[in-house]
Design a protein around this motif. Structure first.
Motif, PDB file in Angstrom:
ATOM      1  N   ASP A   2       1.033  -1.054   0.016  1.00 35.47           N
ATOM      2  CA  ASP A   2      -0.024  -0.069   0.035  1.00 35.47           C
ATOM      3  C   ASP A   2       0.877   1.271  -0.072  1.00 35.47           C
ATOM      4  N   GLU A   3       0.269   2.542  -0.571  1.00 38.19           N
ATOM      5  CA  GLU A   3       1.167   3.673  -0.708  1.00 38.19           C
ATOM      6  C   GLU A   3       1.592   4.358   0.759  1.00 38.19           C
ATOM      7  N   SER A   4       0.644   4.048   1.633  1.00 34.34           N
ATOM      8  CA  SER A   4       0.986   4.678   3.172  1.00 34.34           C
ATOM      9  C   SER A   4       2.196   3.842   3.469  1.00 34.34           C
ATOM     10  N   TRP A   5       2.258   2.610   3.539  1.00 36.30           N
ATOM     11  CA  TRP A   5       3.281   1.854   3.913  1.00 36.30           C
ATOM     12  C   TRP A   5       4.708   1.996   2.900  1.00 36.30           C
ATOM     13  N   THR A   6       4.419   2.370   1.878  1.00 30.89           N
ATOM     14  CA  THR A   6       5.612   2.692   1.116  1.00 30.89           C
ATOM     15  C   THR A   6       6.397   3.659   1.436  1.00 30.89           C
ATOM     16  N   ALA A   7       5.474   4.883   1.740  1.00 33.95           N
ATOM     17  CA  ALA A   7       6.239   5.980   2.259  1.00 33.95           C
ATOM     18  C   ALA A   7       6.914   5.868   3.505  1.00 33.95           C
ATOM     19  N   SER A   8       6.407   4.976   4.443  1.00 30.73           N
ATOM     20  CA  SER A   8       7.205   4.827   5.600  1.00 30.73           C
ATOM     21  C   SER A   8       8.638   4.066   5.377  1.00 30.73           C
ATOM     22  N   LEU A   9       8.793   3.599   4.314  1.00 28.09           N
ATOM     23  CA  LEU A   9      10.116   3.138   3.909  1.00 28.09           C
ATOM     24  C   LEU A   9      11.136   4.030   3.864  1.00 28.09           C
ATOM     25  N   LEU A  10      10.573   5.110   3.140  1.00 29.06           N
ATOM     26  CA  LEU A  10      11.766   6.278   3.292  1.00 29.06           C
ATOM     27  C   LEU A  10      11.895   6.888   4.469  1.00 29.06           C
ATOM     28  N   SER A  11      10.936   6.818   5.409  1.00 31.22           N
ATOM     29  CA  SER A  11      11.242   7.270   6.744  1.00 31.22           C
ATOM     30  C   SER A  11      12.356   6.220   7.549  1.00 31.22           C
ATOM     31  N   ILE A  12      11.986   5.087   7.369  1.00 31.58           N
ATOM     32  CA  ILE A  12      12.813   4.053   8.020  1.00 31.58           C
ATOM     33  C   ILE A  12      14.381   4.442   7.339  1.00 31.58           C
ATOM     34  N   LEU A  13      14.393   4.503   6.040  1.00 32.83           N
ATOM     35  CA  LEU A  13      15.790   4.750   5.655  1.00 32.83           C
ATOM     36  C   LEU A  13      16.572   6.063   6.239  1.00 32.83           C
ATOM     37  N   ALA A  14      15.770   6.942   6.297  1.00 36.14           N
ATOM     38  CA  ALA A  14      16.342   8.247   7.058  1.00 36.14           C
ATOM     39  C   ALA A  14      16.738   8.013   8.368  1.00 36.14           C
ATOM     40  N   MET A  15      16.001   7.259   9.262  1.00 36.38           N
ATOM     41  CA  MET A  15      16.082   7.130  10.672  1.00 36.38           C
ATOM     42  C   MET A  15      17.310   6.363  10.815  1.00 36.38           C
ATOM     43  N   VAL A  16      17.638   5.054  10.039  1.00 34.82           N
ATOM     44  CA  VAL A  16      18.682   4.458  10.413  1.00 34.82           C
ATOM     45  C   VAL A  16      19.917   4.978   9.733  1.00 34.82           C
ATOM     46  N   ASP A  17      19.902   5.796   8.481  1.00 37.70           N
ATOM     47  CA  ASP A  17      20.920   6.552   8.062  1.00 37.70           C
ATOM     48  C   ASP A  17      21.396   7.518   9.091  1.00 37.70           C
ATOM     49  N   ALA A  68      11.249  -3.771   4.716  1.00 40.60           N
ATOM     50  CA  ALA A  68      11.821  -2.765   5.569  1.00 40.60           C
ATOM     51  C   ALA A  68      13.065  -3.298   6.207  1.00 40.60           C
ATOM     52  N   ILE A  69      13.236  -4.567   6.504  1.00 46.48           N
ATOM     53  CA  ILE A  69      14.467  -4.948   7.151  1.00 46.48           C
ATOM     54  C   ILE A  69      15.411  -4.647   6.507  1.00 46.48           C
ATOM     55  N   PHE A  70      15.672  -5.346   5.123  1.00 44.28           N
ATOM     56  CA  PHE A  70      16.692  -5.102   4.387  1.00 44.28           C
ATOM     57  C   PHE A  70      16.850  -3.741   3.788  1.00 44.28           C
ATOM     58  N   THR A  71      15.854  -2.652   3.937  1.00 48.92           N
ATOM     59  CA  THR A  71      15.997  -1.035   3.557  1.00 48.92           C
ATOM     60  C   THR A  71      16.606  -0.678   5.108  1.00 48.92           C
ATOM     61  N   GLY A  72      16.343  -1.078   5.992  1.00 47.56           N
ATOM     62  CA  GLY A  72      16.999  -0.568   7.297  1.00 47.56           C
ATOM     63  C   GLY A  72      18.391  -0.956   7.118  1.00 47.56           C
ATOM     64  N   PHE A 111      24.686   2.901   4.527  1.00 45.07           N
ATOM     65  CA  PHE A 111      25.044   4.052   3.825  1.00 45.07           C
ATOM     66  C   PHE A 111      25.308   5.274   4.758  1.00 45.07           C
ATOM     67  N   GLY A 112      24.467   5.341   5.770  1.00 46.06           N
ATOM     68  CA  GLY A 112      24.931   6.326   6.840  1.00 46.06           C
ATOM     69  C   GLY A 112      26.156   6.254   7.216  1.00 46.06           C
ATOM     70  N   THR A 113      26.861   4.861   7.514  1.00 47.82           N
ATOM     71  CA  THR A 113      28.111   4.992   8.088  1.00 47.82           C
ATOM     72  C   THR A 113      29.327   5.324   7.134  1.00 47.82           C
ATOM     73  N   THR A 114      29.025   4.995   5.583  1.00 52.79           N
ATOM     74  CA  THR A 114      29.521   5.507   4.581  1.00 52.79           C
ATOM     75  C   THR A 114      29.879   6.838   4.407  1.00 52.79           C
ATOM     76  N   VAL A 115      28.666   7.433   4.325  1.00 58.15           N
ATOM     77  CA  VAL A 115      28.662   9.031   4.300  1.00 58.15           C
ATOM     78  C   VAL A 115      29.602   9.801   5.308  1.00 58.15           C
ATOM     79  N   ALA A 116      29.433   9.108   6.615  1.00 53.43           N
ATOM     80  CA  ALA A 116      30.010   9.706   7.684  1.00 53.43           C
ATOM     81  C   ALA A 116      31.523   9.856   7.825  1.00 53.43           C
TER      82      ALA A 116
END
Length: 447
Positions: free
Chosen positions: A270-285, A331-335, A341-346
């Motif tokens: 669902d679209e609402s769940w899809t948007a949350s994937l980007l939020s998870i991506l940002a949080m773990v980043d 969501a797990i693999f995205t996390g 990705f965050g560790t690399t950018v750092a």
């Protein structure tokens, strides 16, 4: 109005500058990272292939990198404040003109070129001025400022999805452009500091008023411009190897956020769940950046070794991500991908400083981003072409993971080269051993 301090204040008004840079990071890079939400909408509207649509993001990324050395030079000639405000106006223009959505070429020129130039002219001086305001607390100030990218991306995912649902993708672009006008407000708060590099060099070589002073000022500007565009770095093998790593890594960095949303749609999420994937991506980043930055400061592991490890783990997570078949596994693999990705950018900019040394760092950073832009420009369309040929969005993730593995190989080669040079320098500087059998005879010889 110039600040009165002759040295970095390490606080005071500097924290206002940090907060302003925090917001600028959010209104530039965070917007770019969540633009994948518009991908399917634009593709369906113009009835274009994935490779054709992905050129919008490619142009934005390429101009973002290409404009960095230009923005640095403009900061020397004018002020950080002026360049940031200009960047805010350009970013707004790109989104506002994209609202008309005439054709794909129009989108390339507006949400691609103008938006990329606006991001470059805002992001580069915002990062730079924080370093001018801080010395002892520079690492903390930069960490807080860069965190704006993750903090805003966390909220932008569901917010942009809601805007698209309420106003359509064109209306959403116009509203986002209006929000980006706040970059101009942040730029106005970035008060020039008296201890800018140009003023320091002018003070050190002060001359009496007149033509001599004017000529000296021009020479100082030319010297700084030369440092910004020191093309001779391309003759250093270590820099070339790291630049190749940067190109290959950039080919992969922007592919996952671009195709994550279409992949989730193809899985029936669902679209609402899809948007949350980007939020998870940002949080773990965000968590990855803080954790890796803290660990790197401990100096337990050599920084280039740490970078090679994070790149390898990120490529592994990208190879595993296409195996997901539902929201939870995706969501797990995205996390995992977001964290690495965050560790690399750092740390990847820190490794650049280790490779070229601090005297050449400013020149190297602008040149590195300029060269790296080719990877960001080619990567998304190349991945889109592979997706079109395979007929599956999973192919884009496999391409990104394979490219990262290749980039890690150049880090290994660079590390071996540095170790060999280090051993060679030790051998050359090693004192010659005395051929006399006993220390007493050695003393007698000198007597």
């Amino acid at each position: 109005m110039q600040a009165k301090e002759s040295n970095p204040p390490d606080g005071g008004y500097g924290w206002v500058v940090v907060v302003s840079a925090f917001v600028v990071m959010g209104l530039t890079v965070a917007v770019l990272k969540t633009f994948g939400l518009f991908f399917v909408e634009i593709q369906q509207h113009f009835d274009e292939l994935a490779s054709t649509t992905s050129w919008i993001t490619s142009v934005t990324i390429a101009i973002f990198h290409l404009g960095a050395p230009v923005a640095s030079s403009l900061c020397v000639q004018y002020t950080h404040r002026t360049v940031v405000i200009t960047g805010g106006l350009l970013a707004f223009s790109g989104m506002a003109l994209g609202f008309f959505g005439l054709n794909m070429v129009w989108m390339y020129a507006t949400t691609g070129f103008l938006q990329g130039l606006g991001i470059s002219f805002s992001w580069t001086p915002a990062i730079s001025i924080v370093s001018h305001y801080f010395s002892k607390k520079r690492a903390l100030a930069n960490a807080i400022a860069s965190a704006g990218e993750c903090a805003f991306a966390f909220t932008f995912g569901p917010f942009f999805q809601w805007l698209i649902g309420q106003y359509g993708w064109k209306g959403a672009l116009l509203i986002i452009g209006g929000i980006q006008l706040n970059i101009c407000v942040c730029g106005a708060l970035m008060r020039p500091l008296a201890s800018s590099c140009l003023e320091d060099s002018h003070c050190k070589t002060a001359t009496p008023p007149g033509n001599g002073a004017s000529r000296r000022d021009k020479e100082n500007k030319s010297s700084i411009m030369h440092k910004t565009f020191n093309w001779m770095l391309v003759r250093q093998l270590e820099f070339v190897l790291y630049a190749i790593f940067g190109v290959l890594a950039a080919m992969s960095f922007f592919v996952p956020p671009l195709f994550l949303v279409p992949l989730s749609y193809s899985l029936g999420i669902d679209e609402s769940w899809t948007a949350s994937l980007l939020s998870i991506l940002a949080m773990v980043d965000f968590g990855g950046r803080l954790l890796c930055g803290w660990y790197a400061n401990l100096r337990v592991t050599k920084t280039i070794h740490l970078l090679a490890m994070t790149i390898t783990l990120m490529s592994t997570s990208l190879m595993l991500l296409p195996l997901a078949n539902n929201y939870l596994s995706l969501a797990i693999f995205t996390g995992f991908y977001g964290f690495f990705f965050g560790t690399t950018v750092a740390i990847h900019i820190t490794v650049l400083a280790d490779v070229v040394g601090m005297p050449e760092f400013d020149s190297a950073l602008g040149l590195f981003m300029l060269i790296r832009s080719t990877g960001g420009f080619v990567g998304p369309p190349f991945a889109g072409l592979i997706v079109d040929m395979a007929g599956d969005y999973r192919a884009g993730f496999y391409m990104a993971g394979a490219t990262l593995v290749l980039s890690a190989g150049f880090l290994v080669i660079l590390d071996r080269l540095q170790q060999r040079k280090k051993r060679g320098s030790k051998i050359r500087t090693k004192p010659e051993k005395s051929t006399l059998p006993y220390p007493s005879l050695h003393l007698l010889k000198h007597q």
